[in-house]
Design a protein around this motif. Structure first.
Motif, PDB file in Angstrom:
ATOM      1  N   VAL A 131     103.439  60.553 -71.997  1.00 23.60           N
ATOM      2  CA  VAL A 131     102.860  60.950 -73.329  1.00 23.60           C
ATOM      3  C   VAL A 131     103.920  61.840 -74.031  1.00 23.60           C
ATOM      4  CG1 VAL A 131     101.059  62.553 -74.229  1.00 23.60           C
ATOM      5  CG2 VAL A 131     100.631  61.157 -71.971  1.00 23.60           C
TER       6      VAL A 131
ATOM      7  N   ASN B 294     104.591  64.800 -76.648  1.00 20.32           N
ATOM      8  CA  ASN B 294     103.824  65.738 -76.846  1.00 20.32           C
ATOM      9  C   ASN B 294     104.286  66.536 -78.125  1.00 20.32           C
ATOM     10  OD1 ASN B 294     102.177  68.125 -77.216  1.00 20.32           O
ATOM     11  ND2 ASN B 294     101.967  68.488 -75.007  1.00 20.32           N
TER      12      ASN B 294
ATOM     13  N   HIS C 209      95.117  68.166 -76.705  1.00 11.79           N
ATOM     14  CA  HIS C 209      96.029  66.881 -76.743  1.00 11.79           C
ATOM     15  C   HIS C 209      95.689  65.777 -75.804  1.00 11.79           C
ATOM     16  CE1 HIS C 209      99.778  64.532 -76.621  1.00 11.79           C
ATOM     17  NE2 HIS C 209     100.056  65.270 -78.054  1.00 11.79           N
ATOM     18  N   SER C 210      95.654  66.155 -74.595  1.00 13.64           N
ATOM     19  CA  SER C 210      95.511  65.110 -73.507  1.00 13.64           C
ATOM     20  C   SER C 210      94.207  64.311 -73.796  1.00 13.64           C
ATOM     21  CB  SER C 210      95.558  65.783 -72.219  1.00 13.64           C
ATOM     22  OG  SER C 210      94.650  66.446 -72.088  1.00 13.64           O
TER      23      SER C 210
ATOM     24  N   THR D   6      94.773  61.797 -76.444  1.00 15.80           N
ATOM     25  CA  THR D   6      95.670  60.871 -76.584  1.00 15.80           C
ATOM     26  C   THR D   6      95.739  60.072 -75.196  1.00 15.80           C
ATOM     27  OG1 THR D   6      97.062  62.533 -75.453  1.00 15.80           O
ATOM     28  CG2 THR D   6      97.558  62.008 -77.719  1.00 15.80           C
TER      29      THR D   6
ATOM     30  N   SER E   2      97.056  57.647 -81.555  1.00 22.60           N
ATOM     31  CA  SER E   2      98.099  58.072 -81.723  1.00 22.60           C
ATOM     32  C   SER E   2      98.618  59.188 -81.248  1.00 22.60           C
ATOM     33  CB  SER E   2      98.591  57.738 -83.097  1.00 22.60           C
ATOM     34  OG  SER E   2      99.877  58.380 -83.521  1.00 22.60           O
ATOM     35  N   GLN E   3      99.855  59.361 -80.520  1.00 26.69           N
ATOM     36  CA  GLN E   3     100.470  60.531 -79.947  1.00 26.69           C
ATOM     37  C   GLN E   3     101.360  61.224 -81.178  1.00 26.69           C
ATOM     38  OE1 GLN E   3     102.532  59.550 -76.372  1.00 26.69           O
ATOM     39  NE2 GLN E   3     100.975  58.510 -75.485  1.00 26.69           N
TER      40      GLN E   3
ATOM     41  N   VAL F 204      98.383  62.904 -83.305  1.00 31.89           N
ATOM     42  CA  VAL F 204      97.414  63.800 -82.563  1.00 31.89           C
ATOM     43  C   VAL F 204      98.456  65.007 -82.312  1.00 31.89           C
ATOM     44  CG1 VAL F 204      96.623  64.613 -80.336  1.00 31.89           C
ATOM     45  CG2 VAL F 204      95.872  62.431 -81.416  1.00 31.89           C
TER      46      VAL F 204
ATOM     47  N   PRO G 173      99.392  53.938 -74.622  1.00 35.06           N
ATOM     48  CA  PRO G 173      98.439  54.361 -74.004  1.00 35.06           C
ATOM     49  C   PRO G 173      97.786  53.485 -73.106  1.00 35.06           C
ATOM     50  CG  PRO G 173      98.093  54.371 -76.450  1.00 35.06           C
ATOM     51  CD  PRO G 173      99.329  53.449 -75.892  1.00 35.06           C
TER      52      PRO G 173
END
Lengths: 347, 314
Positions: free
Chosen positions: B39, B41, B83-84, B87, B93-94, B97, B308
C-alpha cells in the motif's frame, strides 16, 4: 468481506449514493460546528449566505472559482489518463511568472494578452514535461516528482520576488511590479468585479470536453487510462499520448496562475495561490473528471471557501472548516462512486 | 573549500545530521512498512502534521513528553485506519485516498489549532526532550558531542532496527513481505491479506505521526502550520532510494540529512553571500528528485504495490 460487481446498477443507486456522500459531508459540517460551540444550522446558513447571499458574494465566489476551474480541468485531463499530476500548484506559478515577465512592458497591445496566455501555457506544459518523461523513460513515479516540484517552484518564486522580479516601489514587500493596463484582462461587465478569466475558464472547459469526446486524442487518453497494456497492444503510442496529456494538463494549470495575475491581482506575490493546485484535485474528483462538471464543482468548492470566510467572521468557527469539509467530501465521494458499481458481500 | 572541510569534521555538524535524520527515519520506516505490504501511503505528509500538532498539544495541556508521543502515535493510527479501510477492503485508488487523507489531516490540525488557541499570534512553547547524558559515551571528546541526542532520536534508530528485524527475522515479517509481492499466495496459506495490509498501514501511519511529533517535541518546541514542509514527500523518495530496505533507507536518510545540515551551514559562508538562500533551501527537494532518478533502474519495487486485492478475483 469482498466486493462484487453489480451487473446493472439501478439509477437510484447511481444518483442516490453520491447524494448520500454530500449529505454525509453536511453532517460532518454540522458536527464540526457543534464541536466549535456554534449552532450547526446557523453555521450552514451563514456559509450559504456568505457564498451566494448577495451580488457581491456571488461575484466573489465566481472569481474564486476561476483558478479552480483551470486547475480542476488540469487534474481531470491528467487523471483520466491515470497520469497523476499533483503539480498543478507549480504549473500555476509558472503561468503567473510568464504573465509578469511579458505583461510589465515587454509587449504592448494588442499582442500582449494572447502571446502571454500562450507562453504561460507553454511554461506550465514544459514544467510537467520533465516528470512525465521521467515516468515514461525511467519509470519514476510522477506523484512524488510533481509534488517535490511544487516546493522547488515556491522557492523559485520567492527568489524572483526578492531578487530580479522585485518591485522597486513595493516598500520592501516581496511582490512583482504591476502589470501594464494593456496586459490586464478586462472585466466582463463594467463596474462588476468579475474578469474575463472566468469566461476563458468556461471556454477551456468546453474545449476540453470537445477534445475528450470528439477527437482521437480524447479517445486515446481514455484508453490509456483504462488499460495501458491493452492500449499498447492495440497499437496506440501510449507514451506519446501521456506526453500530449501532460502538455494539455500543465498548460491548463498555468492558465490558473496567468488569469489570477492578469485578471484579479495585477501583480505576482508568493501568496497568489492558497493551494489552488491541490484543491483542483478535489474539484476534479467531485466532478468525476468530467470537464463540464468541473465548472459546477469549482463554483461549489469556491462557494464553500468564500462562505466559510464570511461565516468564520460572524460565528467564530475557524475558516479551516472549509478544508476539512472538502477533504471529507472527496473521501466520501470516491467511496460512493465505487459503491455505485460494486457491492459488499460476505465471505 | 577549507570551510567545507571544517564543517564536515566538526562534531556539531554530525550532531545536526543525526538530529535532522531522526524524524525522516521514523516516517520513512512507517512508509516502508506500508509499501512492503503493498500500500502506497500518500497520507504521510498530513499524518506527520497531525502527529506534530497532537503530540505538542498534549504536552502543552500537561501530559508528559512520552505521553505526547503516544497521543501523536494514536492520532496517526486513526488516520491510518481511515486510509486502510478505504484502500484495502474497498480497494480505492491509493493516490486519491492518500492525498485526501493528507488534506484532511492537515486541515484537522489547522482547525483544532485555531479552535484551541483562537487569539494566539505566536504559538506557545513547551519544554522539549533534552539530550541524554550517557555515562562514558557523553564524556568522549568528539563522539560525545556528536551523539548528544534526545531519547526520541535513540528511539528512532531503535525503531529502524526493530522494523528490519521484524521484516526479515520473524514470521510476521515474512507474511508482510509476501503480502506485498503475492497476496493470493498469502491468502492460500490461510492468512488474511486484508488484516495484514490494514495492520501495516495503521502501524506505519503511527510511526509517521511520531516522526512528525519529533519536530515539535524534540527538534523545536512549538507547532507551526508549515513546519512539516514536504518532509513526508521526501520520505517517500527515501523509501525508493533505499530500495524498500530498512538499512539502506536509514543510510539514505542520514545522507540526505547531511546535505540538509551542510546547506544550512553553507548559507553562512562566502558561498551563501553569492548564491540566493532559496537555492540552498531547494536542495533537499532537488536531491530527492535526483535520488529517484538514480534509483529508477535498480529499485526492486514490491510486485503488488498499489494493486488492490479482492478475494475471489484472479
Amino acid at each position: 468481506m469482498r466486493l462484487e460487481t453489480i451487473p446493472n446498477p439501478s439509477a437510484a443507486r447511481k444518483v442516490g449514493l453520491p447524494a448520500l456522500a454530500l449529505l454525509a459531508t453536511l453532517g460532518v459540517a454540522m458536527l464540526l460546528a457543534l464541536i466549535a460551540g456554534a449552532n450547526p444550522f446557523a453555521v450552514l446558513g451563514q456559509i450559504a449566505r456568505g457564498a451566494l447571499g448577495s451580488k457581491l458574494a456571488i461575484l466573489e465566489t465566481l472569481n474564486r472559482a476561476t483558478p479552480l476551474i483551470f486547475t480542476g480541468l488540469a487534474v481531470a485531463v491528467a487523471f483520466r489518463a491515470k497520469l497523476w499530476n499533483i503539480g498543478a500548484e507549480a504549473q500555476l506559478y509558472a503561468g503567473a511568472i510568464v504573465a509578469v515577465v511579458l505583461g510589465t512592458g515587454a509587449l504592448g497591445s494588442p499582442l500582449v494578452l494572447p502571446v502571454s496566455a500562450g507562453a504561460a501555457m507553454l511554461a506550465g506544459a514544459a514544467l510537467l514535461l520533465g516528470p512525465v518523461l521521467l515516468k515514461t523513460r525511467l519509470g519514476v513515479d510522477e506523484v512524488v516528482t510533481t509534488l517535490l516540484l511544487n516546493f522547488i517552484m515556491l522557492l523559485f518564486v520567492s527568489y524572483l520576488l526578492e531578487g530580479p522580479m522585485k518591485d522597486p516601489m513595493g516598500m520592501g514587500w516581496p511582490k512583482s511590479p504591476a502589470l501594464i493596463p494593456e496586459a490586464r484582462l478586462p472585466r466582463i461587465v463594467e463596474g462588476l468585479r468579475l474578469h474575463w478569466g472566468f469566461a476563458l475558464a468556461i471556454i477551456a472547459a468546453v474545449a476540453v470536453w470537445v477534445i475528450q469526446t470528439r477527437t482521437t486524442l480524447g479517445f486515446e487518453i481514455r484508453a490509456v487510462g483504462q488499460n495501458p497494456e491493452a492500449a499498447r497492444f492495440a497499437g496506440m503510442p501510449v507514451n506519446a499520448v501521456l506526453v500530449k496529456t501532460a502538455l494539455l494538463s500543465g498548460g491548463l494549470a498555468a492558465l490558473a496562475g496567468w488569469s489570477e495575475v492578469a485578471g484579479l491581482k495585477g501583480h505576482l506575490s508568493s501568496d497568489l495561490s492558497p493551494g489552488f493546485g491541490y484543491t483542483g484535485i478535489i474539484v476534479a474528483m467531485l466532478a468525476l473528471l468530467h470537464p463540464l462538471g468541473v465548472v459546477v464543482t469549482a463554483i461549489f468548492v469556491a462557494g464553500i471557501f468564500v462562505g466559510s470566510d464570511a461565516m468564520s467572521r460572524a460565528a467564530g468557527v475557524p475558516t479551516y472548516i472549509a478544508d476539512m469539509l472538502l477533504a471529507t467530501a472527496l473521501l466520501f465521494m470516491v467511496l460512493a462512486i465505487l459503491l455505485t458499481k460494486m457491492r459488499v458481500v460476505r465471505g | 573549500m577549507s570551510e567545507i572541510v571544517d564543517i564536515l569534521i566538526s562534531a556539531s555538524f554530525w550532531a545536526a545530521v543525526i538530529r535532522i535524520a531522526s524524524p525522516l527515519i521514523l516516517a520513512t520506516m512507517g512508509e516502508l512498512i506500508c509499501e512492503r505490504a503493498g500500500v502506497l501511503n500518500l497520507g504521510i505528509e498530513g499524518i506527520m502534521v497531525i502527529g506534530a500538532f497532537t503530540g505538542w498539544m498534549a504536552v502543552y495541556q500537561g501530559m508528559p513528553l512520552w505521553g505526547g508521543v503516544a497521543v501523536a502515535m494514536a492520532a496517526g493510527m486513526l488516520f491510518g485506519l481511515l486510509h486502510s479501510v478505504l484502500t484495502v477492503p474497498f480497494g480505492l485508488s491509493q493516490h486519491v485516498v492518500g492525498l485526501g487523507v493528507t488534506l484532511l489531516a492537515t486541515a484537522s490540525a489547522s482547525f483544532a489549532y485555531r479552535l484551541m488557541l483562537p487569539q494566539v499570534t505566536s504559538p506557545p512553547k513547551i519544554t522539549p526532550f533534552q539530550p541524554l547524558y550517557i555515562p562514558g559515551l557523553s564524556d568522549l571528546p568528539w563522539l560525545g558531542a556528536a551523539l548528544s541526542q534526545t531519547a526520541l532520536t535513540w528511539a528512532a534508530f531503535a525503531v529502524a532496527g526493530l522494523v528490519a528485524f521484524t521484516l526479515y527475522r520473524t514470521p510476521l515479517g515474512l507474511a508482510l513481505r509476501a503480502v506485498g509481492e503475492n497476496p493470493a499466495a498469502v491468502e492460500a496459506q490461510g492468512l488474511s491479506v486484508t488484516g495484514l495490509r490494514m495492520g501495516a498501514v495503521i502501524v506505519g501511519s503511527g510511526l509517521m505521526a511520531v516522526g512528525g511529533a519529533f519536530l515539535t517535541l524534540s527538534a523545536f518546541s512549538s507547532f507551526f502550520f508549515e513546519m512539516v514542509n514536504g518532509r513526508g514527500w521526501i520520505c517517500i523518495a527515501l523509501v525508493v532510494f533505499g530500495a524498500w530496505k530498512p538499512g539502506k533507507a536509514v543510510l539514505g536518510a542520514i545522507l540526505f540529512a547531511a546535505f540538509d545540515a551542510l546547506q544550512i551551514r553553507l548559507q553562512q559562508t562566502a558561498l551563501g553571500a553569492v548564491l540566493p538562500y532559496q537555492l540552498f533551501l531547494a536542495l533537499p527537494f532537488l536531491l530527492s528528485i535526483l535520488a529517484l532518478i538514480l534509483m529508477s533502474r535498480r529499485a526492486e519495487v514490491p510486485a503488488a504495490l498499489m494493486v488492490p486485492y479482492n478475494k475471489g478475483e484472479r
